[in-house]
Design a protein around this motif. Structure first.
Motif, PDB file in Angstrom:
ATOM      1  N   TRP A 189      44.174  49.723  41.421  1.00 49.56           N
ATOM      2  CA  TRP A 189      42.851  50.030  41.651  1.00 49.56           C
ATOM      3  C   TRP A 189      42.242  48.912  42.604  1.00 49.56           C
ATOM      4  O   TRP A 189      42.247  47.738  42.201  1.00 49.56           O
ATOM      5  N   ILE A 190      41.822  49.322  43.532  1.00 49.23           N
ATOM      6  CA  ILE A 190      41.209  48.401  44.671  1.00 49.23           C
ATOM      7  C   ILE A 190      39.770  47.847  44.311  1.00 49.23           C
ATOM      8  O   ILE A 190      38.932  48.851  44.037  1.00 49.23           O
ATOM      9  N   HIS A 191      39.502  46.600  44.348  1.00 48.79           N
ATOM     10  CA  HIS A 191      38.239  45.977  44.029  1.00 48.79           C
ATOM     11  C   HIS A 191      37.688  45.538  45.256  1.00 48.79           C
ATOM     12  O   HIS A 191      38.491  45.124  46.310  1.00 48.79           O
ATOM     13  N   SER A 192      36.382  45.180  45.247  1.00 45.42           N
ATOM     14  CA  SER A 192      35.723  44.707  46.351  1.00 45.42           C
ATOM     15  C   SER A 192      36.107  43.247  46.572  1.00 45.42           C
ATOM     16  O   SER A 192      35.889  42.234  45.668  1.00 45.42           O
ATOM     17  N   ALA A 193      36.703  42.839  47.663  1.00 47.89           N
ATOM     18  CA  ALA A 193      36.958  41.429  48.128  1.00 47.89           C
ATOM     19  C   ALA A 193      35.610  40.563  47.941  1.00 47.89           C
ATOM     20  O   ALA A 193      35.710  39.429  47.543  1.00 47.89           O
ATOM     21  N   LYS A 194      34.477  40.990  48.461  1.00 40.68           N
ATOM     22  CA  LYS A 194      33.214  40.517  48.297  1.00 40.68           C
ATOM     23  C   LYS A 194      33.028  40.008  47.077  1.00 40.68           C
ATOM     24  O   LYS A 194      32.640  38.761  46.787  1.00 40.68           O
ATOM     25  N   ALA A 195      32.898  40.840  46.270  1.00 41.52           N
ATOM     26  CA  ALA A 195      32.496  40.723  44.859  1.00 41.52           C
ATOM     27  C   ALA A 195      33.325  39.800  44.216  1.00 41.52           C
ATOM     28  O   ALA A 195      32.982  38.820  43.296  1.00 41.52           O
ATOM     29  N   TYR A 196      34.672  39.938  44.431  1.00 39.03           N
ATOM     30  CA  TYR A 196      35.615  38.961  43.737  1.00 39.03           C
ATOM     31  C   TYR A 196      35.571  37.701  44.087  1.00 39.03           C
ATOM     32  O   TYR A 196      35.584  36.766  43.285  1.00 39.03           O
ATOM     33  N   GLY A 197      35.333  37.573  45.543  1.00 38.43           N
ATOM     34  CA  GLY A 197      35.086  36.279  45.976  1.00 38.43           C
ATOM     35  C   GLY A 197      33.955  35.442  45.424  1.00 38.43           C
ATOM     36  O   GLY A 197      33.829  34.216  45.300  1.00 38.43           O
ATOM     37  N   GLU A 198      32.952  36.109  45.051  1.00 35.61           N
ATOM     38  CA  GLU A 198      31.727  35.646  44.570  1.00 35.61           C
ATOM     39  C   GLU A 198      31.556  35.407  42.998  1.00 35.61           C
ATOM     40  O   GLU A 198      31.163  34.300  42.651  1.00 35.61           O
ATOM     41  N   HIS A 199      32.291  36.405  42.332  1.00 37.70           N
ATOM     42  CA  HIS A 199      32.270  36.284  40.935  1.00 37.70           C
ATOM     43  C   HIS A 199      33.525  36.169  40.162  1.00 37.70           C
ATOM     44  O   HIS A 199      33.583  35.841  39.012  1.00 37.70           O
ATOM     45  N   GLY A 200      34.723  36.288  40.732  1.00 38.17           N
ATOM     46  CA  GLY A 200      36.072  35.949  40.238  1.00 38.17           C
ATOM     47  C   GLY A 200      36.435  36.977  39.267  1.00 38.17           C
ATOM     48  O   GLY A 200      35.622  37.835  39.044  1.00 38.17           O
ATOM     49  N   ILE A 201      37.193  36.489  38.355  1.00 40.36           N
ATOM     50  CA  ILE A 201      37.780  37.508  37.292  1.00 40.36           C
ATOM     51  C   ILE A 201      36.621  37.565  36.115  1.00 40.36           C
ATOM     52  O   ILE A 201      36.634  38.607  35.570  1.00 40.36           O
ATOM     53  N   ALA A 202      35.691  36.561  36.131  1.00 35.49           N
ATOM     54  CA  ALA A 202      34.515  36.862  35.003  1.00 35.49           C
ATOM     55  C   ALA A 202      33.621  38.080  35.662  1.00 35.49           C
ATOM     56  O   ALA A 202      33.381  38.949  34.677  1.00 35.49           O
ATOM     57  N   GLY A 203      33.707  38.110  36.804  1.00 37.49           N
ATOM     58  CA  GLY A 203      32.849  39.453  37.537  1.00 37.49           C
ATOM     59  C   GLY A 203      33.790  40.743  37.125  1.00 37.49           C
ATOM     60  O   GLY A 203      33.171  41.683  36.812  1.00 37.49           O
ATOM     61  N   LEU A 204      34.917  40.665  37.344  1.00 36.54           N
ATOM     62  CA  LEU A 204      35.805  41.653  37.203  1.00 36.54           C
ATOM     63  C   LEU A 204      35.658  42.175  35.643  1.00 36.54           C
ATOM     64  O   LEU A 204      35.725  43.382  35.244  1.00 36.54           O
ATOM     65  N   ARG A 205      35.574  41.227  34.830  1.00 34.03           N
ATOM     66  CA  ARG A 205      35.654  41.503  33.385  1.00 34.03           C
ATOM     67  C   ARG A 205      34.376  42.194  32.852  1.00 34.03           C
ATOM     68  O   ARG A 205      34.329  42.899  32.023  1.00 34.03           O
ATOM     69  N   GLN A 206      33.274  41.852  33.404  1.00 38.07           N
ATOM     70  CA  GLN A 206      32.039  42.411  32.791  1.00 38.07           C
ATOM     71  C   GLN A 206      31.319  43.590  33.915  1.00 38.07           C
ATOM     72  O   GLN A 206      30.944  44.280  33.281  1.00 38.07           O
ATOM     73  N   LYS A 207      31.504  43.291  35.036  1.00 35.62           N
ATOM     74  CA  LYS A 207      30.836  44.157  35.983  1.00 35.62           C
ATOM     75  C   LYS A 207      31.512  44.472  37.233  1.00 35.62           C
ATOM     76  O   LYS A 207      31.445  44.123  38.268  1.00 35.62           O
ATOM     77  N   PRO A 208      33.001  44.724  37.193  1.00 37.43           N
ATOM     78  CA  PRO A 208      33.639  45.175  38.350  1.00 37.43           C
ATOM     79  C   PRO A 208      33.109  46.082  39.380  1.00 37.43           C
ATOM     80  O   PRO A 208      32.387  46.998  39.239  1.00 37.43           O
ATOM     81  N   VAL A 209      33.568  45.721  40.767  1.00 38.44           N
ATOM     82  CA  VAL A 209      32.990  46.381  41.758  1.00 38.44           C
ATOM     83  C   VAL A 209      34.244  47.182  42.481  1.00 38.44           C
ATOM     84  O   VAL A 209      35.016  46.680  43.121  1.00 38.44           O
TER      85      VAL A 209
END
Length: 516
Positions: free
Chosen positions: A175-195
């Motif tokens: 599953w492809i995620h947003s590089a921008k969102a991952y760069g800003e929020h890391g794994i914590a962002g993926l856990r709560q509000k993935p993009v």
């Protein structure tokens, strides 16, 4: 509530907000309300690979390639189609070229590019010495590098030849995620509000309570038919069914067969029975003295009347899974494999040969997590007792408690992530890279050697030969008892036009969801 005064106070931001408010107020699409037995503890896609997590992930993310389940149901066989990629070309045995679809908007308004693929398939997530979650390595641990040749071209290099790369890219973990969102929020962002880029974006997530997905109106495959999908946790199956009938939900999951039957002939609601490419097994702790001898494990398997067990739990439509394989394997499927049959005399003989002296075997389960597991184990205890095996059942509140020391037998589920032996069952769930071996419950030698050969094999005849050998070795070692292929019973309003796939995905894309 947003008032005119709030808008005026916002100054220059107010004009940008107005179109969104107008669209929201004029949006007449329905909200689809889904009752589920549980939600995953996190929405990070690798951490939510489970029967409860895949339902959400499949709507938030897209993969580079896609398995077309609707076409398979209509035409049979395996069907893969382009998705976020428009082409996938093998340049040489170790190199795959991926051309990306242009103009795909992610949930954060960025446009899909090679950066998103590189971020998704990074060493830290998929193939490095240390990865964030072991699931990354299950399908993609054989990657050597992932490189951007241009903004829309990605090169995947593997350490060994891979005949099923298109299947991998369409399956779990891709599953492809947003590089921008991952760069800003890391794994914590993926856990709560993935993009991701899927048909729905995450609006809210409350663990053990609910997940709210809202329409991604710019979705490249077409505007979703629902403006929101609301997953609500209702642990009790009878309460989920009652909520459907009371009008609180439009679709409810994970019912018992007898509950589904109560809707027969109902004009407003319907229940659907879906055979899944999914199985429940009991696995043995081969380190424990009583189960160290393979003959005892074989005896436990021969003691079970699989047909009686399956039909009593799943009804007359039950079809036994004699080995961890599915017909979707195509030419590699061994339709003549009988596996362990019900043979009480053989079980007693093996127990005598192994010197079993009536030691107690401890079975540990979480009754509410795996559908029908409590009843299945109680039936099996009676069958084991009939051949002279003593057992004791322990029940735990959560899955984490299952792996604590002190038990001989535990349950787990087996998914076939893609239709090939490399996609699930023996070569995934019982492999040296997965938790059963990593936790020390079983540490075979010959089985792992055959598995390694099969992963490297490219000739179809050689792959078939090795696959048959691997199943033979599994039966000799008997590290687990295959209970049954799982069936999903769900119920919905008849006005909701939706098809459940043979995996735990809940696909609410516009081509698979409509409202009468």
């Amino acid at each position: 509530m947003v008032t005119r005064r709030h808008l005026l106070a916002g100054g220059i931001a107010a004009p940008a907000l107005l179109p969104r408010l107008v669209r929201a107020q004029s949006d007449t699409r329905p909200v689809l309300r889904v009752a589920v037995q549980a939600l995953p503890p996190t929405l990070e896609p690798l951490e939510s690979i489970s029967n409860v997590g895949l339902r959400v992930s499949y709507n938030v993310f897209d993969t580079l390639w896609r398995r077309d389940f609707l076409a398979e149901a209509a035409e049979g066989g395996q069907k893969l189609v382009p998705h976020l990629a428009t082409s996938l070309r093998q340049r040489d045995p170790l190199t795959w070229e991926v051309k990306l679809r242009q103009g795909v908007r992610m949930h954060d308004e960025t446009v899909l590019s090679a950066d998103d693929v590189l971020s998704t398939f990074s060493p830290e997530r998929m193939y490095g010495v240390q990865v964030q979650h072991h699931e990354g390595r299950v399908n993609f641990g054989h990657l050597a590098s992932v490189e951007a040749e241009s903004r829309d071209t990605v090169i995947l290099r593997t350490k060994t030849p891979d005949v099923v790369m298109p299947q991998r890219l369409a399956a779990y973990g891709g599953w492809i995620h947003s590089a921008k969102a991952y760069g800003e929020h890391g794994i914590a962002g993926l856990r709560q509000k993935p993009v991701g880029s899927g048909p729905y974006r995450v609006a809210a997530f409350q663990r053990d309570q609910r997940a709210v997905l809202e329409s991604h109106d710019d979705y490249w495959m077409g505007r979703p038919k629902a403006r929101q999908i609301v997953f609500t946790v209702v642990p009790d199956a009878s309460s989920r069914l009652a909520g459907l009938q009371a009008g609180d939900f439009d679709l409810v999951t994970n019912l018992l067969p007898e509950q589904a039957q109560t809707l027969s002939g109902n004009r407003t609601f319907e229940a659907v029975d879906v055979p899944l490419e999914f199985a429940h097994i009991l696995y043995y702790d081969t380190r424990n003295p009583v189960l160290r001898d393979a003959r005892v494990r074989q005896a436990l398997n021969y003691a079970v009347d699989y047909e009686t067990l399956g039909q009593s739990l799943w009804g007359a439509g039950f079809k036994r899974m004699a080995a961890l394989q599915t017909p979707s394997f195509g030419p590699l499927y061994d339709g003549n494999r009988r596996g362990f049959t019900h043979d009480p005399e053989r079980a007693r003989q093996l127990l005598r040969e192994a010197g079993y002296k009536g030691e107690e075997i401890v079975i540990r389960i979480t009754p509410g997590y795996y559908l029908q597991m409590l009843l299945a184990v109680q039936v099996i205890q009676q069958m084991w007792e009939a051949v002279g095996v003593k057992s004791r059942l322990e029940t735990m509140e959560n899955l984490a408690q299952l792996v604590n020391p002190g038990a001989d037998v535990r349950p787990t589920s087996v998914a076939f992530r893609f239709p090939d032996p490399l996609g699930g069952g023996l070569l995934v769930h019982l492999s040296k890279d997965y938790f059963l071996q990593k936790s020390g419950f079983w540490q075979p030698t010959a089985f792992n050697a055959i598995s390694d050969e099969l992963r490297l094999a490219t000739d179809p005849a050689e792959r078939k030969r090795l696959w048959l050998r691997l199943m033979d070795e599994y039966e000799a070692e008997a590290p687990a008892l295959i209970l049954y292929p799982v069936r999903e019973y769900f119920a919905k309003r008849r006005s909701v036009k939706w098809t459940h796939y043979p995996l735990y995905y809940m696909d609410f894309r516009s081509f698979n969801l409509d409202f009468a």
